[in-house]
Write a protein that holds these residues in place. Structure first.
Motif, PDB file in Angstrom:
ATOM      1  N   THR A 264       0.827  -1.208   0.000  1.00 34.71           N
ATOM      2  CA  THR A 264       0.000   0.000   0.000  1.00 34.71           C
ATOM      3  C   THR A 264       0.863   1.260   0.000  1.00 34.71           C
ATOM      4  OG1 THR A 264      -1.656  -1.201   1.249  1.00 34.71           O
ATOM      5  CG2 THR A 264      -1.872   1.184   1.183  1.00 34.71           C
ATOM      6  N   THR A 266       4.805   2.761  -0.405  1.00 35.16           N
ATOM      7  CA  THR A 266       6.206   2.548  -0.758  1.00 35.16           C
ATOM      8  C   THR A 266       6.857   3.921  -0.664  1.00 35.16           C
ATOM      9  OG1 THR A 266       5.486   0.816  -2.299  1.00 35.16           O
ATOM     10  CG2 THR A 266       7.755   1.601  -2.529  1.00 35.16           C
ATOM     11  N   HIS A 268       9.721   6.840  -0.124  1.00 36.47           N
ATOM     12  CA  HIS A 268      11.114   7.127  -0.473  1.00 36.47           C
ATOM     13  C   HIS A 268      11.570   8.326   0.357  1.00 36.47           C
ATOM     14  CE1 HIS A 268       9.335   4.916  -3.764  1.00 36.47           C
ATOM     15  NE2 HIS A 268      10.438   4.878  -4.472  1.00 36.47           N
TER      16      HIS A 268
ATOM     17  N   ALA B 117      -0.993   1.983  -8.018  1.00 39.48           N
ATOM     18  CA  ALA B 117      -0.267   2.904  -7.144  1.00 39.48           C
ATOM     19  C   ALA B 117      -0.251   4.296  -7.764  1.00 39.48           C
ATOM     20  CB  ALA B 117       1.171   2.417  -6.951  1.00 39.48           C
ATOM     21  N   TRP B 119       1.795   8.024  -7.535  1.00 38.99           N
ATOM     22  CA  TRP B 119       3.026   8.643  -7.029  1.00 38.99           C
ATOM     23  C   TRP B 119       2.712  10.043  -6.486  1.00 38.99           C
ATOM     24  CZ3 TRP B 119       7.463   7.600  -5.140  1.00 38.99           C
ATOM     25  CH2 TRP B 119       8.521   8.525  -5.132  1.00 38.99           C
ATOM     26  N   ARG B 128       4.709  15.885   5.552  1.00 41.66           N
ATOM     27  CA  ARG B 128       4.500  14.569   4.939  1.00 41.66           C
ATOM     28  C   ARG B 128       3.384  13.795   5.633  1.00 41.66           C
ATOM     29  NH1 ARG B 128      10.792  12.694   5.483  1.00 41.66           N
ATOM     30  NH2 ARG B 128      11.654  14.259   4.083  1.00 41.66           N
ATOM     31  N   TYR B 131      -0.350  12.745   4.290  1.00 38.76           N
ATOM     32  CA  TYR B 131      -0.726  11.565   3.495  1.00 38.76           C
ATOM     33  C   TYR B 131      -1.143  10.376   4.365  1.00 38.76           C
ATOM     34  CZ  TYR B 131       2.024  13.995  -0.099  1.00 38.76           C
ATOM     35  OH  TYR B 131       2.517  14.922  -0.989  1.00 38.76           O
ATOM     36  N   PHE B 164      11.107  13.816  -0.560  1.00 37.02           N
ATOM     37  CA  PHE B 164      10.258  12.705  -0.156  1.00 37.02           C
ATOM     38  C   PHE B 164       9.268  12.407  -1.260  1.00 37.02           C
ATOM     39  CE2 PHE B 164       6.285  11.122   1.719  1.00 37.02           C
ATOM     40  CZ  PHE B 164       6.765  10.024   2.419  1.00 37.02           C
ATOM     41  N   GLY B 165       8.980  11.135  -1.431  1.00 35.37           N
ATOM     42  CA  GLY B 165       7.941  10.761  -2.380  1.00 35.37           C
ATOM     43  C   GLY B 165       7.405   9.400  -1.983  1.00 35.37           C
ATOM     44  N   THR B 166       6.146   9.139  -2.307  1.00 37.39           N
ATOM     45  CA  THR B 166       5.599   7.844  -1.908  1.00 37.39           C
ATOM     46  C   THR B 166       4.592   7.337  -2.935  1.00 37.39           C
ATOM     47  OG1 THR B 166       4.537   6.636  -0.089  1.00 37.39           O
ATOM     48  CG2 THR B 166       3.750   8.867  -0.466  1.00 37.39           C
ATOM     49  N   PHE B 167       4.610   6.030  -3.143  1.00 36.85           N
ATOM     50  CA  PHE B 167       3.538   5.397  -3.904  1.00 36.85           C
ATOM     51  C   PHE B 167       2.467   4.975  -2.911  1.00 36.85           C
ATOM     52  CE2 PHE B 167       6.892   4.378  -7.077  1.00 36.85           C
ATOM     53  CZ  PHE B 167       6.229   4.792  -8.224  1.00 36.85           C
ATOM     54  N   ILE B 168       1.218   5.332  -3.203  1.00 41.62           N
ATOM     55  CA  ILE B 168       0.127   4.849  -2.358  1.00 41.62           C
ATOM     56  C   ILE B 168      -0.841   4.072  -3.243  1.00 41.62           C
ATOM     57  CG2 ILE B 168      -1.835   5.473  -0.881  1.00 41.62           C
ATOM     58  CD1 ILE B 168      -0.266   7.755   0.206  1.00 41.62           C
ATOM     59  N   SER B 169      -1.182   2.876  -2.793  1.00 38.64           N
ATOM     60  CA  SER B 169      -2.101   2.025  -3.535  1.00 38.64           C
ATOM     61  C   SER B 169      -3.227   1.594  -2.607  1.00 38.64           C
ATOM     62  CB  SER B 169      -1.321   0.810  -4.059  1.00 38.64           C
ATOM     63  OG  SER B 169      -2.183  -0.100  -4.688  1.00 38.64           O
TER      64      SER B 169
END
Ligand code: SF4
Lengths: 454, 196
Positions: A264, A266, A268, B117, B119, B128, B131, B164-169
């Motif tokens: 869910t 990931t 970085h 997902a 980005w 942050r 999210y 910062f970066g995030t995949f959310i699924s």
């Protein structure tokens, strides 16, 4: 010293629970199969992952140094720890310097390996594991029994009674949704009250100097974004060269672990959060020694998806605790034996050499071959269990004498079918517990072969 | 010797001992599905992980969608320019102040059809935690910003100015109690992806 057969027997003596455990893990394995089969390029992905990891391990010094340089440019502090003690001390020092006493942790098998929690607790730090499964076992004062599913050995009723005691949930209510949402409330308080967060690292990217953490619950993410202090602990083998290499690993990891297309979250991390501090601790703790051994070096490619545990017929029927090692199952058996063969001599034998683990491994660790080689090391070191040693010697002798082997087989084929049950399944036949002998054939393979050749 | 020097030295010595042949870093040319209908693939994948996708048609706008879809809502937080009552998450000094956010409306850079997902990488978003702390998440993505797989996804990502970066699924979830899937562990209990 761990003694797998004894501990496994304890677990398997509760037949119903053993069967239930077996089924629960097989269910996860099947979900993994559906995901793997839905991608025609699955094998190509495994090949790429294998090549990336092999390349990285052969140039590990270079990629780690570059990672440090790049991370520092991003205001991330990098620390190096030779062993568990040094790692724990670094964590405590960082916490003390910041006056932090309340720590929220997300899943990290490395900190389990370092026994970080008891060390911090002795030093006055309040440590809360925030992954639901880890929180459950933490409240029960148990270690995780699986690297991805820490509480897989527990039934919902067990969790219910644990939560009744510690979170004051309704008596007798063991509904997973209810319990999860109660844990959500309880842990939100912990997140909001924490002074610092500690996470593991799934991947560290040499090229960019950042790290990636994967979760389904969002606990690492919430932890690392509320308190201003974030500490991340990683083994030296977590490094990958390029950002784009993640395209391969993120496709393999969750599919292999739980049968989902991706976790869910990931996330970085490429700098401390706004006005915060971020530290990364790079830990060796025996890993560099494995790097020098051609036979076992591939075990350092492991991305901790847990697929080999889910598929292993031994793990499924003997439970995580039977291994007596931080990481159970096929991968733990080889890592444990590499680290301390004396202590973990029984682990390479907790295996039927069926090769299922090697076939399923997303990064192509040659697990069953390693376990086979470790067995030889155990024998060479004179560490083999005496009964087993005698039995094997006897078997070798028989097999070296074809006449005896043939006539022995003949007698067994005649005799066994007419022996009374209580003699056959006596306590001397350890194999016969929970298992039935197959029907005995009339002729041996050799006899059949000769006949057909005519 | 510092621990760093010691560890690197151990690594070098052991690599030399093993005397391996070098394997080159591979190219990542991997044949993968292009999904002739990426939107459909994305919607299905998102549904299978407990999320929802919606494509705005020309008469609708984000505000009307929110009014219709989130009739009962508490505090909305967004740094997007929206004509609804909201707080700006960048106005709060301390990320803890976002703890009562019911709905976070955030910008998604692009969506990945393969695994649903999205980005999220907004260097203007200071906190942050937004999210992860909001009870519900509405991720807004441009319709044309959809790629087939993670390989194409990482071609679009860099960390030059971002931290910062995030995949959310989908929504936050767990299956730690007897493998029963429960939506709503620590993060959002609901996750909607809105294509505009
Ligand atoms: S080869 Fe051994 S360790 Fe691997 S899955 Fe089979 S029994 Fe388990």
């Amino acid at each position: 010293m761990s003694d797998h057969p004894k501990l496994a027997e304890k677990f398997a003596s509760n037949t119903n629970r053993m069967k239930w455990h077996d089924k629960a893990l097989w269910f996860v394995r099947q979900k993994r199969d559906i995901q793997a089969q839905s991608l025609p390029e699955w094998e190509a992905l495994r090949d790429k992952a294998d090549a990336i990891k092999t390349h990285t391990l052969a140039n590990l010094d270079h990629y780690l140094s570059a990672f440090e340089t790049n991370a520092r440019k991003r205001d991330i502090e990098v620390h190096w720890a030779r062993d568990a003690q040094e790692h724990n001390k670094i964590v405590l020092d960082i916490l003390r310097r910041n006056g932090a006493t309340k720590l929220v942790k997300s899943k990290s098998m490395l900190t389990e390996e370092c026994h970080l929690n008891p060390f911090l607790e002795e030093n006055g730090i309040d440590v809360v594991d925030t992954d639901l499964g880890e929180r459950i076992v933490q409240l029960r004062h148990e270690p995780p029994s699986h690297i991805v599913l820490p509480a897989i050995h527990l039934k919902k009723e067990d969790v219910g009674t644990t939560f009744e005691k510690f979170l004051h949930t309704q008596k007798g209510n063991s509904d997973p949704t209810y319990l999860t949402h109660e844990a959500r409330k309880h842990l939100r308080e912990k997140f909001l009250g924490a002074d610092a967060a500690l996470t593991g690292v799934n991947f560290a990217i040499s090229e960019t100097g950042g790290i990636v953490v994967c979760t389904n619950e969002g606990n690492a993410d919430l932890g690392a974004s509320l308190p201003k202090l974030h500490i991340a602990s990683m083994g030296i083998e977590k490094i990958i060269p390029r950002l784009k290499d993640l395209s391969v690993f993120t496709r393999l990891l969750a599919r292999s672990a739980t049968g989902q297309p991706i976790t869910t979250y990931t996330s970085h991390y490429h700098s401390p959060q706004h006005e915060g501090e971020m530290h990364i601790i790079i830990v060796d703790n025996g890993r560099s020694q494995i790097l020098g051994n051609k036979k076992y070096v591939k075990s350092l490619q492991c991305i901790r998806c847990g697929a080999c545990l889910n598929t292993c017929p031994i793990y499924r029927r003997s439970g995580g605790y039977s291994y007596g090692y931080t990481i159970p199952g096929p991968i733990g058996s080889t890592l444990g034996a590499s680290k301390a063969i004396q202590k973990n001599a029984s682990l390479p034998f907790a295996c039927s050499l069926c090769a299922s683990c090697s076939n399923i491994c997303p990064v192509k660790v040659d697990l069953h071959e390693q376990l086979y080689l470790h067995r030889q090391d155990v024998v060479d070191a004179g560490l083999l269990d005496k009964t087993k040693h005698r039995a094997l010697k006897m078997a070798t002798w028989v097999m070296k004498h074809p006449m005896i082997m043939d006539s022995g087989g003949k007698i067994a084929r005649k005799l066994v079918p007419i022996l009374p049950r209580n003699l056959l399944y006596s306590k001397f036949n350890v194999w016969g517990k929970n298992r039935e002998l197959p029907p005995f054939p009339k002729q041996s393979f050799k006899e059949l072969y000769k006949e057909r050749k005519k | 010797m510092t621990s760093k020097a010691y560890i690197l030295d151990q690594i070098r010595t052991n690599i030399a001992k093993q005397n391996t042949t070098q394997v080159a870093l591979p190219d990542l040319e991997i044949a993968h599905d292009d999904y002739h209908d990426k939107d459909k693939q994305f919607a299905q994948a998102l549904q299978s992980v407990g999320g929802m996708a919606h494509w705005l048609d020309t008469q609708e706008n984000i505000e009307t969608f929110i009014q219709e879809h989130y009739q009962h809502h508490g505090t909305i937080a967004t740094s997007m320019d929206l004509q609804i009552e909201h707080i700006n998450p960048n106005d709060v000094q301390d990320p803890h102040e976002l703890k009562n956010v019911d709905l976070a409306v955030v910008k998604g850079e692009f969506a990945v059809a393969e695994n649903a997902a999205v980005w999220l990488q907004d260097h203007e978003n200071i906190n942050r935690s937004l999210y992860f702390i909001a009870q519900r998440l509405l991720i807004v993505v441009k319709k044309e910003h959809i790629v087939a797989s993670m390989h194409e996804a990482y071609e679009q990502i860099n960390f030059k100015e971002n931290t910062f970066g995030t995949f959310i699924s989908g929504p936050s979830k767990t299956a730690d109690i007897e493998q029963a899937l429960v939506i709503g562990a620590h993060g959002a209990m609901e996750c909607m992806v809105l294509f505009i």
